[in-house]
Scaffold this motif. Structure first.
Motif, PDB file in Angstrom:
ATOM      1  N   LYS A 123       0.818  -1.222   0.000  1.00  0.00           N
ATOM      2  CA  LYS A 123       0.000   0.000   0.000  1.00  0.00           C
ATOM      3  C   LYS A 123       0.852   1.274   0.000  1.00  0.00           C
ATOM      4  O   LYS A 123       0.349   2.378  -0.168  1.00  0.00           O
ATOM      5  CB  LYS A 123      -0.914   0.033   1.236  1.00  0.00           C
ATOM      6  N   ILE A 124       2.157   1.103   0.255  1.00  0.00           N
ATOM      7  CA  ILE A 124       3.030   2.266   0.446  1.00  0.00           C
ATOM      8  C   ILE A 124       3.909   2.505  -0.780  1.00  0.00           C
ATOM      9  O   ILE A 124       4.573   1.597  -1.258  1.00  0.00           O
ATOM     10  CB  ILE A 124       3.945   2.054   1.687  1.00  0.00           C
ATOM     11  N   ASN A 125       3.890   3.746  -1.301  1.00  0.00           N
ATOM     12  CA  ASN A 125       4.810   4.126  -2.367  1.00  0.00           C
ATOM     13  C   ASN A 125       5.708   5.236  -1.818  1.00  0.00           C
ATOM     14  O   ASN A 125       5.227   6.281  -1.392  1.00  0.00           O
ATOM     15  CB  ASN A 125       4.032   4.632  -3.590  1.00  0.00           C
ATOM     16  N   LEU A 126       7.012   4.988  -1.824  1.00  0.00           N
ATOM     17  CA  LEU A 126       7.955   5.890  -1.150  1.00  0.00           C
ATOM     18  C   LEU A 126       8.639   6.894  -2.081  1.00  0.00           C
ATOM     19  O   LEU A 126       9.638   7.503  -1.715  1.00  0.00           O
ATOM     20  CB  LEU A 126       9.020   5.066  -0.412  1.00  0.00           C
ATOM     21  N   ARG A 127       8.114   7.060  -3.280  1.00  0.00           N
ATOM     22  CA  ARG A 127       8.750   7.969  -4.239  1.00  0.00           C
ATOM     23  C   ARG A 127       8.898   9.390  -3.675  1.00  0.00           C
ATOM     24  O   ARG A 127       9.953  10.015  -3.800  1.00  0.00           O
ATOM     25  CB  ARG A 127       7.922   7.995  -5.532  1.00  0.00           C
ATOM     26  N   ALA A 128       7.852   9.906  -3.050  1.00  0.00           N
ATOM     27  CA  ALA A 128       7.917  11.274  -2.503  1.00  0.00           C
ATOM     28  C   ALA A 128       8.990  11.383  -1.435  1.00  0.00           C
ATOM     29  O   ALA A 128       9.765  12.345  -1.400  1.00  0.00           O
ATOM     30  CB  ALA A 128       6.556  11.675  -1.933  1.00  0.00           C
TER      31      ALA A 128
END
Length: 351
Positions: A123-128
């Motif tokens: 569920k987590i996208n760490l791009r930012a």
């Protein structure tokens, strides 16, 4: 972050923003996507849009989680491009905090429900976080053994105080929405700081002030709904605008019922969105939230009439945020076999 944005940056950013707006999906295109029979057909259809590159590397089997993560990454990359073009506008940079709070909300809510690292990771996208050097902080919360540890690893960051307050309130009230209000406080604090340090045009103030007013009013009403103490509700308010003053918010707090509190907006520019003939407290709050969103959208569109400003860049970003939210609603709806007609009612159609 820079406090002034050069004219060449404003011109380039404005041209790009108009281009982004021009490539947005039409109402008909969104409805066609919502008609997809399954997630595979939906992703195939979406690859015929501006989102081709965002979805090109998506591994099969397709899932809503994977597709939504890819779209969030696309949004973050567009946002980063606008920040770079603007020469580091403090206002545009402040909105980056939204993505970090989004992930922390997901993690803390998940940990509160006893979910494991493996359950939360997709569920987590760490791009930012990678772009602004905050990846370690979010990963520490993600790999924490339990809820209390997830909160404590935030110690030393700007999120710790509000996460701690949210955790304490959650243990008493058992309502996951508490995390939204408390962690949003961190975002609005960074936005307030940017507004003070960046000499802004009136268009930026018009767009941002609706966000601030909406947060304050809804925080007060939700605080009343949860029976938080007056001190706790007062602490949720970050800053105020001339449109909803501290005095107005105080009147909202002092009102006996939520319906009476909402009617206190009658003396403000938001009088038109006061829910009529609604007795259910949650309905009142949700209708007001939708009302603020509608006014915010009108201001976003009116910002495009200004000439070469950061307000246009922020407005383009906000439109993309809405589009990604719409696409997420379509993706999860199609995956869950929700009917086309129901999915369409969940969409925010800007025009």
């Amino acid at each position: 972050m820079s406090t002034t944005v050069s004219m060449p940056s404003k011109i380039f950013g404005t041209v790009l923003s108009h281009g982004l707006r021009g490539r947005m999906l039409s109402k008909n295109e969104l409805h066609t996507l919502a008609e997809s029979r399954d997630i595979d057909e939906l992703v195939t259809r979406m690859k015929n849009t501006v989102y081709l590159d965002a979805l090109a590397k998506l591994p099969k089997p397709y899932t809503a989680e994977k597709a939504e993560s890819a779209l969030r990454e696309y949004l973050v990359n567009v946002h980063a491009k606008l920040v770079n073009i603007s020469g580091g506008s403090g206002i545009l940079y402040a909105y980056f905090t939204k993505y970090i709070t989004w992930n922390l909300k997901l993690i803390l809510k998940g940990k509160a429900l006893g979910k494991s690292y493996e359950e939360l990771l997709p569920k987590i996208n760490l791009r930012a976080e990678e772009l602004v050097g905050r990846r370690d902080l979010v990963v520490k919360a993600l790999v924490a053994q339990d809820f209390d540890e997830a909160v404590s690893v935030l110690s030393g960051s700007e999120f710790f105080e509000q996460a701690s307050k949210a955790a304490a309130a959650y243990k008493e009230k058992k309502d996951l929405r508490l995390f939204d209000i408390y962690l949003d406080h961190v975002f609005y604090k960074s936005l307030d700081k940017a507004m003070k340090s960046e000499a802004q045009d009136p268009d930026i103030k018009r767009v941002v002030s609706v966000d601030i007013d909406s947060y304050n009013v809804l925080a007060v009403l939700r605080g009343k709904y949860w029976n938080l103490s007056p001190t706790d509700i007062n602490d949720l308010i970050v800053t105020t605008t001339p449109k909803v003053t501290r005095e107005t918010l105080q009147r909202l707090m002092n009102a006996e019922k939520i319906s009476e509190a909402a009617s206190e907006l009658g003396d403000t520019v938001y009088r038109e969105i006061i829910p009529q003939n609604v007795s259910d407290d949650i309905d009142i709050i949700m209708q007001l939230e939708a009302g603020f969103e509608g006014i915010g959208l009108k201001r976003v569109f009116s910002a495009f009439r200004s000439v070469f400003s950061v307000a246009i860049m922020l407005s383009a970003l906000k439109l993309i945020m809405i589009e990604i939210r719409n696409l997420s609603a379509i993706i999860s709806g199609v995956e869950q076999n929700v009917s086309h007609d129901v999915i369409v009612t969940r969409l925010v159609t800007p025009e």
